[in-house]
Design a protein around this motif. Structure first.
Motif, PDB file in Angstrom:
ATOM      1  N   LEU A 112       0.851  -1.182   0.000  1.00 57.47           N
ATOM      2  CA  LEU A 112       0.000   0.000   0.000  1.00 57.47           C
ATOM      3  C   LEU A 112       0.894   1.242   0.000  1.00 57.47           C
ATOM      4  O   LEU A 112       1.845   1.330   0.783  1.00 57.47           O
ATOM      5  CB  LEU A 112      -0.888   0.032   1.243  1.00 57.47           C
ATOM      6  CG  LEU A 112      -2.311  -0.512   1.135  1.00 57.47           C
ATOM      7  CD1 LEU A 112      -2.990  -0.452   2.496  1.00 57.47           C
ATOM      8  CD2 LEU A 112      -3.117   0.260   0.102  1.00 57.47           C
ATOM      9  N   VAL A 113       0.597   2.186  -0.872  1.00 60.17           N
ATOM     10  CA  VAL A 113       1.286   3.477  -0.872  1.00 60.17           C
ATOM     11  C   VAL A 113       0.264   4.519  -0.450  1.00 60.17           C
ATOM     12  O   VAL A 113      -0.751   4.710  -1.117  1.00 60.17           O
ATOM     13  CB  VAL A 113       1.861   3.822  -2.263  1.00 60.17           C
ATOM     14  CG1 VAL A 113       2.630   5.141  -2.196  1.00 60.17           C
ATOM     15  CG2 VAL A 113       2.775   2.706  -2.761  1.00 60.17           C
ATOM     16  N   MET A 114       0.512   5.159   0.678  1.00 59.00           N
ATOM     17  CA  MET A 114      -0.441   6.105   1.241  1.00 59.00           C
ATOM     18  C   MET A 114       0.110   7.525   1.170  1.00 59.00           C
ATOM     19  O   MET A 114       1.306   7.754   1.332  1.00 59.00           O
ATOM     20  CB  MET A 114      -0.735   5.752   2.701  1.00 59.00           C
ATOM     21  CG  MET A 114      -1.174   4.307   2.931  1.00 59.00           C
ATOM     22  SD  MET A 114      -2.797   3.950   2.240  1.00 59.00           S
ATOM     23  CE  MET A 114      -3.824   4.893   3.362  1.00 59.00           C
ATOM     24  N   GLY A 115      -0.775   8.471   0.942  1.00 58.74           N
ATOM     25  CA  GLY A 115      -0.342   9.860   0.908  1.00 58.74           C
ATOM     26  C   GLY A 115      -1.410  10.757   0.316  1.00 58.74           C
ATOM     27  O   GLY A 115      -2.383  10.296  -0.286  1.00 58.74           O
ATOM     28  N   GLU A 116      -1.214  12.055   0.463  1.00 59.50           N
ATOM     29  CA  GLU A 116      -2.168  13.035  -0.042  1.00 59.50           C
ATOM     30  C   GLU A 116      -2.132  13.088  -1.569  1.00 59.50           C
ATOM     31  O   GLU A 116      -1.187  12.611  -2.195  1.00 59.50           O
ATOM     32  CB  GLU A 116      -1.841  14.415   0.544  1.00 59.50           C
ATOM     33  CG  GLU A 116      -1.944  14.471   2.051  1.00 59.50           C
ATOM     34  CD  GLU A 116      -1.472  15.808   2.615  1.00 59.50           C
ATOM     35  OE1 GLU A 116      -1.220  16.749   1.815  1.00 59.50           O
ATOM     36  OE2 GLU A 116      -1.355  15.933   3.847  1.00 59.50           O
ATOM     37  N   ARG A 117      -3.147  13.700  -2.140  1.00 61.59           N
ATOM     38  CA  ARG A 117      -3.189  13.876  -3.591  1.00 61.59           C
ATOM     39  C   ARG A 117      -1.987  14.699  -4.043  1.00 61.59           C
ATOM     40  O   ARG A 117      -1.645  15.703  -3.427  1.00 61.59           O
ATOM     41  CB  ARG A 117      -4.483  14.591  -4.010  1.00 61.59           C
ATOM     42  CG  ARG A 117      -5.744  13.817  -3.714  1.00 61.59           C
ATOM     43  CD  ARG A 117      -6.980  14.581  -4.198  1.00 61.59           C
ATOM     44  NE  ARG A 117      -8.222  13.948  -3.764  1.00 61.59           N
ATOM     45  CZ  ARG A 117      -8.831  12.969  -4.409  1.00 61.59           C
ATOM     46  NH1 ARG A 117      -8.299  12.509  -5.534  1.00 61.59           N
ATOM     47  NH2 ARG A 117      -9.954  12.447  -3.950  1.00 61.59           N
ATOM     48  N   GLY A 118      -1.365  14.246  -5.131  1.00 68.75           N
ATOM     49  CA  GLY A 118      -0.252  14.995  -5.682  1.00 68.75           C
ATOM     50  C   GLY A 118       1.069  14.800  -4.974  1.00 68.75           C
ATOM     51  O   GLY A 118       2.049  15.495  -5.259  1.00 68.75           O
ATOM     52  N   ASN A 128       6.977  29.687   1.508  1.00 72.91           N
ATOM     53  CA  ASN A 128       6.011  29.955   2.569  1.00 72.91           C
ATOM     54  C   ASN A 128       4.622  29.390   2.291  1.00 72.91           C
ATOM     55  O   ASN A 128       3.767  29.387   3.165  1.00 72.91           O
ATOM     56  CB  ASN A 128       5.891  31.465   2.802  1.00 72.91           C
ATOM     57  CG  ASN A 128       7.127  32.047   3.462  1.00 72.91           C
ATOM     58  OD1 ASN A 128       7.933  31.317   4.029  1.00 72.91           O
ATOM     59  ND2 ASN A 128       7.297  33.353   3.378  1.00 72.91           N
ATOM     60  N   HIS A 129       4.399  28.934   1.063  1.00 71.75           N
ATOM     61  CA  HIS A 129       3.076  28.404   0.722  1.00 71.75           C
ATOM     62  C   HIS A 129       2.892  27.022   1.352  1.00 71.75           C
ATOM     63  O   HIS A 129       3.848  26.259   1.498  1.00 71.75           O
ATOM     64  CB  HIS A 129       2.943  28.315  -0.796  1.00 71.75           C
ATOM     65  CG  HIS A 129       1.558  28.000  -1.265  1.00 71.75           C
ATOM     66  ND1 HIS A 129       0.456  28.757  -0.924  1.00 71.75           N
ATOM     67  CD2 HIS A 129       1.093  26.992  -2.067  1.00 71.75           C
ATOM     68  CE1 HIS A 129      -0.619  28.245  -1.488  1.00 71.75           C
ATOM     69  NE2 HIS A 129      -0.267  27.168  -2.177  1.00 71.75           N
ATOM     70  N   SER A 130       1.651  26.693   1.697  1.00 74.62           N
ATOM     71  CA  SER A 130       1.391  25.409   2.375  1.00 74.62           C
ATOM     72  C   SER A 130       1.274  24.231   1.403  1.00 74.62           C
ATOM     73  O   SER A 130       1.321  23.081   1.817  1.00 74.62           O
ATOM     74  CB  SER A 130       0.095  25.505   3.193  1.00 74.62           C
ATOM     75  OG  SER A 130      -1.002  25.811   2.348  1.00 74.62           O
ATOM     76  N   TRP A 131       1.071  24.469   0.119  1.00 75.56           N
ATOM     77  CA  TRP A 131       0.994  23.452  -0.932  1.00 75.56           C
ATOM     78  C   TRP A 131       0.008  22.341  -0.618  1.00 75.56           C
ATOM     79  O   TRP A 131       0.389  21.172  -0.525  1.00 75.56           O
ATOM     80  CB  TRP A 131       2.387  22.869  -1.217  1.00 75.56           C
ATOM     81  CG  TRP A 131       3.363  23.898  -1.656  1.00 75.56           C
ATOM     82  CD1 TRP A 131       4.474  24.317  -0.986  1.00 75.56           C
ATOM     83  CD2 TRP A 131       3.324  24.673  -2.873  1.00 75.56           C
ATOM     84  NE1 TRP A 131       5.123  25.313  -1.698  1.00 75.56           N
ATOM     85  CE2 TRP A 131       4.435  25.548  -2.862  1.00 75.56           C
ATOM     86  CE3 TRP A 131       2.444  24.713  -3.960  1.00 75.56           C
ATOM     87  CZ2 TRP A 131       4.690  26.445  -3.889  1.00 75.56           C
ATOM     88  CZ3 TRP A 131       2.698  25.607  -4.980  1.00 75.56           C
ATOM     89  CH2 TRP A 131       3.809  26.464  -4.944  1.00 75.56           C
ATOM     90  N   PRO A 132      -1.273  22.666  -0.475  1.00 78.09           N
ATOM     91  CA  PRO A 132      -2.260  21.604  -0.246  1.00 78.09           C
ATOM     92  C   PRO A 132      -2.347  20.625  -1.407  1.00 78.09           C
ATOM     93  O   PRO A 132      -2.749  19.475  -1.223  1.00 78.09           O
ATOM     94  CB  PRO A 132      -3.576  22.384  -0.064  1.00 78.09           C
ATOM     95  CG  PRO A 132      -3.340  23.703  -0.735  1.00 78.09           C
ATOM     96  CD  PRO A 132      -1.887  24.008  -0.509  1.00 78.09           C
ATOM     97  N   GLY A 133      -1.979  21.072  -2.620  1.00 76.23           N
ATOM     98  CA  GLY A 133      -1.988  20.187  -3.779  1.00 76.23           C
ATOM     99  C   GLY A 133      -0.672  19.486  -4.014  1.00 76.23           C
ATOM    100  O   GLY A 133      -0.499  18.784  -5.018  1.00 76.23           O
ATOM    101  N   ASN A 134       0.289  19.707  -3.111  1.00 73.45           N
ATOM    102  CA  ASN A 134       1.590  19.039  -3.133  1.00 73.45           C
ATOM    103  C   ASN A 134       2.372  19.277  -4.429  1.00 73.45           C
ATOM    104  O   ASN A 134       2.295  20.364  -4.995  1.00 73.45           O
ATOM    105  CB  ASN A 134       1.404  17.556  -2.821  1.00 73.45           C
ATOM    106  CG  ASN A 134       0.938  17.345  -1.391  1.00 73.45           C
ATOM    107  OD1 ASN A 134       1.663  17.655  -0.454  1.00 73.45           O
ATOM    108  ND2 ASN A 134      -0.277  16.852  -1.209  1.00 73.45           N
TER     109      ASN A 134
END
Length: 336
Positions: free
Chosen positions: A35-41, A220-226
């Motif tokens: 299993l590879v787990m992680g946020e989108r992008g 400084n950006h949080s990069w929600p889209g990675n």
């Protein structure tokens, strides 16, 4: 001579990223589900490809399927295939992804989106290596390694009855975590330069590098889209720079392309930071007005920069200052 397949290029030097690569490399040699787990992008598909190409199956096919992109019937047909006449519209035999992945690896992205019926059939083929095409009677044997990916905690899904616990047990021989970009600070500028350089080459230009202000906005950006979001931002910055004049360093990064049309997300307009309330001096006591005003100025500039992702031009506009005045204040208060 046909070129030998090789692991995909993975760029990064942060500790979290290198740990994920090391984990993927070690599990590659063990022919079990992963299993590879992680946020989108965050690069789950790239890690899955690395596992495949470093495994003993590297010479076999790497077949990918996005479980979220198909309904139950279509996904079942895509995975296991169907015989002619199995259902309306099935005019000929269709080979499923398991057949096409024979001897290699099948990557199941967004596995949490698969229905319980499909999950049951997946469990059987992973557990026993057997399956049938839809509408078929012949049991087929699959020699396929399964790597699944999810961006949600499957333990919670299993607890809520939305994901089969026995399938989760089989898939989770080991779990590789793809770190989000916010935990890869050392990689942000490395990746941004890589993506920007590539698109500059497409435009027949030389990538000049990012200015300190642009680099601050990126860091400084949080990069929600990675990484996917960073790629878009870096390429967009090069395009706008080339469109403007293509000279000097790239000093502006548009992090939200919708802001020009609709304003900041979640707000009708960018509110100007309010000055902290002035505390009146104690009667008869000395009061350092200059020091207090200096602190107020520093606070306002810091909050404006934070509100606009480090973009000094936008922060200057929010405070009704010129760009040169803002640069002077950033130097004065050592906010670089």
């Amino acid at each position: 001579m046909t070129a030998q397949p090789s692991p995909p290029e993975l760029i990064g030097q942060s500790r979290a990223f290198l740990d994920a690569l090391d984990h993927a490399s070690r599990i590659a040699a063990v022919d079990r589900p992963v299993l590879v787990m992680g946020e989108r992008g965050s690069g789950k598909e790239l890690l899955a490809a690395r596992i495949h190409f470093l495994s003993g199956r590297w010479g076999g096919p790497l077949v990918k399927v996005n479980c979220a992109a198909m309904n139950e019937t279509l996904l079942e047909s895509e995975l296991f295939g169907h015989e002619a006449g199995a259902f309306t519209g099935a005019t000929k035999r269709h080979l499923g992804r398991f057949e096409r992945a024979e001897g290699g690896t099948l990557f199941l992205d967004e596995i949490a989106s698969a229905s319980l019926r499909v999950q049951e059939k997946l469990l059987r083929v992973i557990e026993y290596g057997e399956y049938e095409r839809i509408g078929g009677e012949q049991t087929r044997i699959a020699d396929v390694r399964v790597i699944a990916a999810a961006n949600t905690d499957l333990r919670i899904k299993a607890e809520d009855g939305e994901f089969r616990a026995d399938l989760l047990d089989r898939l989770a021989f080991d779990v590789v975590a793809a770190p989000p970009l916010r935990k890869r600070q050392d990689d942000i500028m490395l990746l941004a330069a890589h993506f920007a350089s590539a698109v500059a080459t497409e435009l027949n230009l030389s990538f000049p590098g990012f200015s300190a202000e642009a680099a601050m906005a990126l860091k400084n950006h949080s990069w929600p889209g990675n990484v996917r979001e960073l790629k878009n931002a870096a390429e967009r910055a090069v395009f706008h720079w080339a469109e403007l004049d293509g000279k000097g360093l790239i000093d502006e990064v548009v992090l939200d392309p919708f802001e020009a049309a609709f304003g900041p997300f979640g707000a009708s307009a960018s509110p100007k930071p309010e000055a902290p309330a002035l505390s009146p001096p104690v009667s008869g006591a000395r009061y350092d007005l200059r020091a207090h005003l200096n602190e107020v100025e520093k606070t306002l500039v810091s909050e404006a920069l934070a509100a606009h992702g480090g973009n000094q031009k936008q922060a200057a506009e929010a405070l009704s200052l010129t760009y040169d005045q803002m640069r002077g204040l950033v130097r004065k208060h050592d906010l670089t």
